[in-house]
Design a protein around this motif. Structure first.
Motif, PDB file in Angstrom:
ATOM      1  N   GLU A  18       0.791  -1.219   0.000  1.00 23.82           N
ATOM      2  CA  GLU A  18       0.000   0.000   0.000  1.00 23.82           C
ATOM      3  C   GLU A  18       0.827   1.273   0.000  1.00 23.82           C
ATOM      4  OE1 GLU A  18      -2.754  -0.056   3.203  1.00 23.82           O
ATOM      5  OE2 GLU A  18      -3.865  -1.811   2.471  1.00 23.82           O
ATOM      6  N   ALA A  19       2.044   1.222   0.507  1.00 26.92           N
ATOM      7  CA  ALA A  19       2.803   2.468   0.674  1.00 26.92           C
ATOM      8  C   ALA A  19       4.219   2.438   0.116  1.00 26.92           C
ATOM      9  CB  ALA A  19       2.871   2.826   2.160  1.00 26.92           C
ATOM     10  N   ASP A  20       4.712   1.241  -0.231  1.00 31.02           N
ATOM     11  CA  ASP A  20       6.112   1.128  -0.648  1.00 31.02           C
ATOM     12  C   ASP A  20       6.240   1.040  -2.168  1.00 31.02           C
ATOM     13  OD1 ASP A  20       6.432   0.954   2.070  1.00 31.02           O
ATOM     14  OD2 ASP A  20       6.664  -1.234   2.067  1.00 31.02           O
ATOM     15  N   ARG A  21       7.465   1.180  -2.625  1.00 30.42           N
ATOM     16  CA  ARG A  21       7.766   0.982  -4.039  1.00 30.42           C
ATOM     17  C   ARG A  21       9.095   0.252  -4.175  1.00 30.42           C
ATOM     18  NH1 ARG A  21       6.347   6.770  -6.957  1.00 30.42           N
ATOM     19  NH2 ARG A  21       4.147   6.393  -7.325  1.00 30.42           N
ATOM     20  N   ILE A  22       9.172  -0.565  -5.219  1.00 31.98           N
ATOM     21  CA  ILE A  22      10.458  -1.129  -5.621  1.00 31.98           C
ATOM     22  C   ILE A  22      11.039  -0.187  -6.677  1.00 31.98           C
ATOM     23  CG2 ILE A  22      11.633  -3.046  -6.754  1.00 31.98           C
ATOM     24  CD1 ILE A  22       9.509  -4.893  -5.613  1.00 31.98           C
ATOM     25  N   ILE A  23      12.259   0.264  -6.459  1.00 34.31           N
ATOM     26  CA  ILE A  23      12.912   1.214  -7.351  1.00 34.31           C
ATOM     27  C   ILE A  23      14.088   0.513  -8.032  1.00 34.31           C
ATOM     28  CG2 ILE A  23      13.928   3.502  -7.558  1.00 34.31           C
ATOM     29  CD1 ILE A  23      11.174   3.605  -6.291  1.00 34.31           C
ATOM     30  N   THR A  24      14.159   0.619  -9.355  1.00 33.52           N
ATOM     31  CA  THR A  24      15.313   0.117 -10.095  1.00 33.52           C
ATOM     32  C   THR A  24      16.195   1.299 -10.463  1.00 33.52           C
ATOM     33  OG1 THR A  24      14.009  -1.701 -11.021  1.00 33.52           O
ATOM     34  CG2 THR A  24      16.090  -1.192 -12.102  1.00 33.52           C
ATOM     35  N   LEU A  25      17.464   1.206 -10.114  1.00 34.63           N
ATOM     36  CA  LEU A  25      18.413   2.301 -10.296  1.00 34.63           C
ATOM     37  C   LEU A  25      19.618   1.840 -11.116  1.00 34.63           C
ATOM     38  CD1 LEU A  25      18.666   3.174  -6.512  1.00 34.63           C
ATOM     39  CD2 LEU A  25      17.443   4.587  -8.150  1.00 34.63           C
ATOM     40  N   LEU A  26      20.221   2.787 -11.804  1.00 34.34           N
ATOM     41  CA  LEU A  26      21.548   2.554 -12.375  1.00 34.34           C
ATOM     42  C   LEU A  26      22.503   3.437 -11.582  1.00 34.34           C
ATOM     43  CD1 LEU A  26      23.496   1.356 -14.376  1.00 34.34           C
ATOM     44  CD2 LEU A  26      22.863   3.129 -16.023  1.00 34.34           C
ATOM     45  N   THR A  27      23.398   2.817 -10.848  1.00 25.38           N
ATOM     46  CA  THR A  27      24.295   3.558  -9.972  1.00 25.38           C
ATOM     47  C   THR A  27      25.659   3.767 -10.614  1.00 25.38           C
ATOM     48  OG1 THR A  27      25.262   1.643  -8.844  1.00 25.38           O
ATOM     49  CG2 THR A  27      23.143   2.460  -8.014  1.00 25.38           C
ATOM     50  N   ARG A  28      26.382   4.708 -10.053  1.00 25.29           N
ATOM     51  CA  ARG A  28      27.701   5.040 -10.595  1.00 25.29           C
ATOM     52  C   ARG A  28      28.723   3.943 -10.306  1.00 25.29           C
ATOM     53  NH1 ARG A  28      29.830  10.133 -12.033  1.00 25.29           N
ATOM     54  NH2 ARG A  28      32.111  10.104 -12.192  1.00 25.29           N
ATOM     55  N   ARG A  29      28.694   3.379  -9.097  1.00 23.93           N
ATOM     56  CA  ARG A  29      29.748   2.441  -8.685  1.00 23.93           C
ATOM     57  C   ARG A  29      29.299   0.990  -8.556  1.00 23.93           C
ATOM     58  NH1 ARG A  29      30.484   6.933  -5.521  1.00 23.93           N
ATOM     59  NH2 ARG A  29      29.449   5.986  -3.728  1.00 23.93           N
ATOM     60  N   HIS A  30      28.003   0.752  -8.391  1.00 24.69           N
ATOM     61  CA  HIS A  30      27.531  -0.609  -8.137  1.00 24.69           C
ATOM     62  C   HIS A  30      26.656  -1.174  -9.264  1.00 24.69           C
ATOM     63  CE1 HIS A  30      28.604   0.938  -4.140  1.00 24.69           C
ATOM     64  NE2 HIS A  30      28.865  -0.324  -3.827  1.00 24.69           N
ATOM     65  N   GLY A  31      26.607  -0.491 -10.404  1.00 27.08           N
ATOM     66  CA  GLY A  31      25.793  -0.991 -11.501  1.00 27.08           C
ATOM     67  C   GLY A  31      24.306  -0.859 -11.221  1.00 27.08           C
ATOM     68  N   LYS A  32      23.539  -1.789 -11.718  1.00 26.56           N
ATOM     69  CA  LYS A  32      22.091  -1.754 -11.535  1.00 26.56           C
ATOM     70  C   LYS A  32      21.717  -2.350 -10.185  1.00 26.56           C
ATOM     71  CE  LYS A  32      19.294  -4.414 -13.987  1.00 26.56           C
ATOM     72  NZ  LYS A  32      18.542  -4.967 -15.127  1.00 26.56           N
ATOM     73  N   LEU A  33      20.806  -1.662  -9.487  1.00 27.93           N
ATOM     74  CA  LEU A  33      20.328  -2.124  -8.187  1.00 27.93           C
ATOM     75  C   LEU A  33      18.808  -2.035  -8.135  1.00 27.93           C
ATOM     76  CD1 LEU A  33      22.721  -0.308  -5.654  1.00 27.93           C
ATOM     77  CD2 LEU A  33      22.857  -2.685  -6.417  1.00 27.93           C
ATOM     78  N   ARG A  34      18.217  -2.942  -7.382  1.00 30.12           N
ATOM     79  CA  ARG A  34      16.789  -2.842  -7.051  1.00 30.12           C
ATOM     80  C   ARG A  34      16.651  -2.787  -5.553  1.00 30.12           C
ATOM     81  NH1 ARG A  34      12.589  -6.606  -8.648  1.00 30.12           N
ATOM     82  NH2 ARG A  34      13.997  -8.205  -7.835  1.00 30.12           N
TER      83      ARG A  34
END
Length: 246
Positions: A18-34
């Motif tokens: 109801e209140a959270d989200r899963i975010i997919t990111l492309l980071t500078r040092r760690h590559g792709k993260l969820r």
């Protein structure tokens, strides 16, 4: 389980509960993260608006068993702000972040070149270059070609992709991997004019000065070839591409 800091661009978000989200990111040092942004959809959330696609942020991340937890988010640059109300540029940005997601299948694999390329492309999409503003289709096609190069399969445009014969060849084959000579040309490969070949080279190398005053017909022809190349080399279709005005 420890914590770490990184800089990132938000690629996509999904609702979780109801209140959270899963975010997919492309980071500078760690590559792709969820990771999970807890309570981000509540109006009282401290960083809800900062975790929208195209946002560049600084984060503090706590490692989790299956998904990381974002504990602190500081807005660094709203890369999407200049084009959120510009449909052609917005949809081009949507394709860029989807391609970045697809080209980096493994999480936590360093992908600095991909990160810098995506940040640069989104910035050019919103602000233009030192050589002026360029059409969104041109910027998108340049990003596709250069991202493919970072991933290891840039199209061959200065020799035959099949036999290696040097020169300006007059046909383009996505299957072969770029320009092909008349002898190696697979059936159905489209003809490629010299002006269009040079235009594609400029997009691949990021030579924005050479892309000034390109006629719309050449941009359209180049987009068709770039899209065919992308469709062949990316395993799953890029869904957002159907919304792009080309």
């Amino acid at each position: 389980m420890g914590t770490f800091n990184d800089e990132a661009v938000v690629l996509r978000t999904h609702r979780l509960g109801e209140a959270d989200r899963i975010i997919t990111l492309l980071t500078r040092r760690h590559g792709k993260l969820r990771g999970v942004a807890k309570g981000v959809r509540r109006t009282s959330s401290k960083f809800g608006a900062r975790l929208e696609p195209f946002s560049q942020v600084d984060l503090q991340i706590r490692e989790g068993r299956s998904l990381d937890i974002f504990t602190s988010v500081v807005s660094k640059n709203l890369l999407g702000k200049p084009f959120l109300d510009d449909f052609p540029r917005f949809t081009a940005a949507e394709v860029m972040v989807e391609i970045a997601d697809k080209l980096i299948p493994e999480e936590r694999t360093p992908a600095l070149q991909h990160y810098l390329l995506l940040v640069g492309a989104l910035r050019v999409l919103g602000e233009g270059t030192t050589h002026g503003v360029r059409p969104p289709a041109m910027i998108l096609d340049s990003y596709i070609l250069r991202a493919a190069g970072v991933a290891g399969y840039a199209p061959q445009l200065e020799s035959c992709a099949s036999c290696g014969a040097q020169g300006a060849h007059s046909f383009f084959s996505p299957v072969a991997g770029g320009t092909v000579c008349a002898r190696c040309r697979p059936a159905g490969s489209p003809a490629l004019g010299e002006d269009t070949r040079r235009y594609l080279i400029a997009l691949l190398t990021g030579d924005w000065q050479a892309t000034a005053e390109i006629p719309e017909s050449r941009i359209t022809e180049g987009s068709g070839l770039v899209r065919a190349f992308l469709d062949w080399h990316v395993e799953h279709a890029v869904r957002s591409l159907k919304h792009v005005e080309r």
